[in-house]
Design a protein around this motif. Structure first.
Motif, PDB file in Angstrom:
ATOM      1  N   VAL A  18     -10.948 -27.348 -29.831  1.00  0.00           N
ATOM      2  CA  VAL A  18     -11.029 -27.925 -31.176  1.00  0.00           C
ATOM      3  C   VAL A  18      -9.711 -27.694 -31.913  1.00  0.00           C
ATOM      4  O   VAL A  18      -9.159 -28.613 -32.544  1.00  0.00           O
ATOM      5  CB  VAL A  18     -12.196 -27.314 -31.969  1.00  0.00           C
ATOM      6  N   VAL A  19      -9.190 -26.477 -31.829  1.00  0.00           N
ATOM      7  CA  VAL A  19      -7.908 -26.155 -32.480  1.00  0.00           C
ATOM      8  C   VAL A  19      -6.794 -27.007 -31.901  1.00  0.00           C
ATOM      9  O   VAL A  19      -5.973 -27.584 -32.627  1.00  0.00           O
ATOM     10  CB  VAL A  19      -7.590 -24.655 -32.317  1.00  0.00           C
ATOM     11  N   SER A  20      -6.749 -27.105 -30.580  1.00  0.00           N
ATOM     12  CA  SER A  20      -5.722 -27.900 -29.907  1.00  0.00           C
ATOM     13  C   SER A  20      -5.764 -29.347 -30.358  1.00  0.00           C
ATOM     14  O   SER A  20      -4.731 -29.959 -30.654  1.00  0.00           O
ATOM     15  CB  SER A  20      -5.906 -27.820 -28.382  1.00  0.00           C
ATOM     16  N   GLU A  21      -6.967 -29.916 -30.454  1.00  0.00           N
ATOM     17  CA  GLU A  21      -7.112 -31.324 -30.824  1.00  0.00           C
ATOM     18  C   GLU A  21      -6.696 -31.556 -32.278  1.00  0.00           C
ATOM     19  O   GLU A  21      -6.089 -32.584 -32.599  1.00  0.00           O
ATOM     20  CB  GLU A  21      -8.557 -31.778 -30.605  1.00  0.00           C
ATOM     21  N   LYS A  22      -7.018 -30.599 -33.158  1.00  0.00           N
ATOM     22  CA  LYS A  22      -6.638 -30.758 -34.566  1.00  0.00           C
ATOM     23  C   LYS A  22      -5.114 -30.727 -34.731  1.00  0.00           C
ATOM     24  O   LYS A  22      -4.542 -31.519 -35.489  1.00  0.00           O
ATOM     25  CB  LYS A  22      -7.303 -29.673 -35.417  1.00  0.00           C
ATOM     26  N   ALA A  45      -4.262 -18.738 -36.850  1.00  0.00           N
ATOM     27  CA  ALA A  45      -5.567 -18.111 -36.640  1.00  0.00           C
ATOM     28  C   ALA A  45      -6.302 -17.948 -37.964  1.00  0.00           C
ATOM     29  O   ALA A  45      -7.517 -18.195 -38.070  1.00  0.00           O
ATOM     30  CB  ALA A  45      -5.385 -16.760 -35.956  1.00  0.00           C
ATOM     31  N   GLU A  46      -5.547 -17.589 -39.002  1.00  0.00           N
ATOM     32  CA  GLU A  46      -6.159 -17.407 -40.323  1.00  0.00           C
ATOM     33  C   GLU A  46      -6.612 -18.751 -40.896  1.00  0.00           C
ATOM     34  O   GLU A  46      -7.708 -18.867 -41.452  1.00  0.00           O
ATOM     35  CB  GLU A  46      -5.154 -16.749 -41.273  1.00  0.00           C
ATOM     36  N   GLN A  47      -5.769 -19.786 -40.736  1.00  0.00           N
ATOM     37  CA  GLN A  47      -6.117 -21.105 -41.273  1.00  0.00           C
ATOM     38  C   GLN A  47      -7.357 -21.691 -40.598  1.00  0.00           C
ATOM     39  O   GLN A  47      -8.201 -22.302 -41.254  1.00  0.00           O
ATOM     40  CB  GLN A  47      -4.930 -22.068 -41.099  1.00  0.00           C
ATOM     41  N   PHE A  48      -7.441 -21.523 -39.272  1.00  0.00           N
ATOM     42  CA  PHE A  48      -8.570 -22.081 -38.526  1.00  0.00           C
ATOM     43  C   PHE A  48      -9.796 -21.165 -38.527  1.00  0.00           C
ATOM     44  O   PHE A  48     -10.891 -21.589 -38.144  1.00  0.00           O
ATOM     45  CB  PHE A  48      -8.164 -22.365 -37.077  1.00  0.00           C
ATOM     46  N   GLY A  49      -9.606 -19.916 -38.933  1.00  0.00           N
ATOM     47  CA  GLY A  49     -10.720 -18.973 -38.917  1.00  0.00           C
ATOM     48  C   GLY A  49     -11.134 -18.585 -37.509  1.00  0.00           C
ATOM     49  O   GLY A  49     -12.331 -18.429 -37.229  1.00  0.00           O
ATOM     50  N   VAL A  50     -10.129 -18.424 -36.626  1.00  0.00           N
ATOM     51  CA  VAL A  50     -10.403 -18.043 -35.234  1.00  0.00           C
ATOM     52  C   VAL A  50      -9.503 -16.870 -34.869  1.00  0.00           C
ATOM     53  O   VAL A  50      -8.660 -16.433 -35.659  1.00  0.00           O
ATOM     54  CB  VAL A  50     -10.130 -19.224 -34.271  1.00  0.00           C
ATOM     55  N   THR A  51      -9.670 -16.384 -33.649  1.00  0.00           N
ATOM     56  CA  THR A  51      -8.838 -15.271 -33.201  1.00  0.00           C
ATOM     57  C   THR A  51      -7.483 -15.770 -32.707  1.00  0.00           C
ATOM     58  O   THR A  51      -7.317 -16.955 -32.387  1.00  0.00           O
ATOM     59  CB  THR A  51      -9.521 -14.516 -32.049  1.00  0.00           C
TER      60      THR A  51
END
Length: 243
Positions: A18-22, A45-51
């Protein structure tokens, strides 16, 4: 009575995809331009809310696709995918789909005459000189199979580059990976140096004269010679290409 229809569970993509596609969508849409620096992995990581590990996996996909690189070893920068990277990616798919030499030849029969035609309209004096240099070298190496293959592929690339048409260049990138190396088998089996030189000379003369019809005609003849060479050499025109 309740319906008997059942529904499958919703499929959730892994977070890194999902991150890659965005990120990819932002690049392809032009929101992020080639040469722009991306935020750091921590910021992403902070912007997407992931590690950060999720971000690293996403970045790895984009780097493999050739649209992200590294500036100063650490900072992520948007890059234009190179022709070689595009060729390798599409070539891998073609190998997996067992595309045949005949299928590739059919594509080449559309692209190479078109390249010759377009080059008549846009080739610069410098590009014409590069083609002339290639012809001179071809005449010198006609008995050297490996060198002849190299200048043969280079000639087609020079004509394509003289079109200044990025869509054409990207479309023919896989041909360099899979199709044109097959010329090597023909050259070794039939020693067609003289025929190659004659065809190249006519294409070059047409480009210099701006004669689109002649350039298209001789590039078609050249590609038909390639097919005849495959058939005469019994090299398996209907077989899947080899990587």
């Amino acid at each position: 009575m309740p319906t008997s229809v059942s529904f499958d569970r919703l499929a959730h993509q892994p977070a890194y995809k999902v991150v890659s596609e965005k990120i990819r969508n932002a690049i392809v849409s032009g929101e992020i331009a080639a040469g722009d620096l991306l935020p750091t992995e921590t910021d992403l990581a902070e912007q997407f809310g992931v590690t950060r590990s999720t971000v690293r996996e996403a970045i790895r996909l984009l780097e493999h696709g050739g649209i992200l690189g590294r500036a100063g070893r650490k900072r992520l920068v948007v890059t234009l995918p190179g022709m070689e990277a595009v060729g390798r990616s599409v070539s891998s798919a073609m190998l997996m789909h067992q595309v045949t030499y005949e299928e590739l030849w059919q594509v080449a029969m559309g692209l190479e005459p078109l390249a010759g035609k377009l080059a008549c309209l846009s080739a610069t004096d410098e590009e014409k000189q590069l083609l002339a240099d290639n012809l001179a070298l071809t005449e010198q190496v006609m008995d050297d199979h490996d060198a002849l293959l190299k200048v043969e592929i280079e000639f087609h690339n020079l004509v394509a580059e003289a079109t200044h048409n990025n869509a054409l260049l990207l479309a023919r990138a896989p041909l360099n990976e899979l199709f044109y190396p097959a010329w090597g088998a023909i050259i070794r089996a039939l020693s067609p140096g003289e025929r190659i030189l004659v065809a190249h000379q006519h294409v070059y003369d047409a480009i210099c004269a701006g004669d689109q019809d002649k350039a298209e005609e001789w590039m078609e003849k050249h590609m038909r010679d390639f097919r005849r060479g495959i058939e005469m050499g019994n090299l398996g025109f209907d077989q899947p290409v080899q990587g």
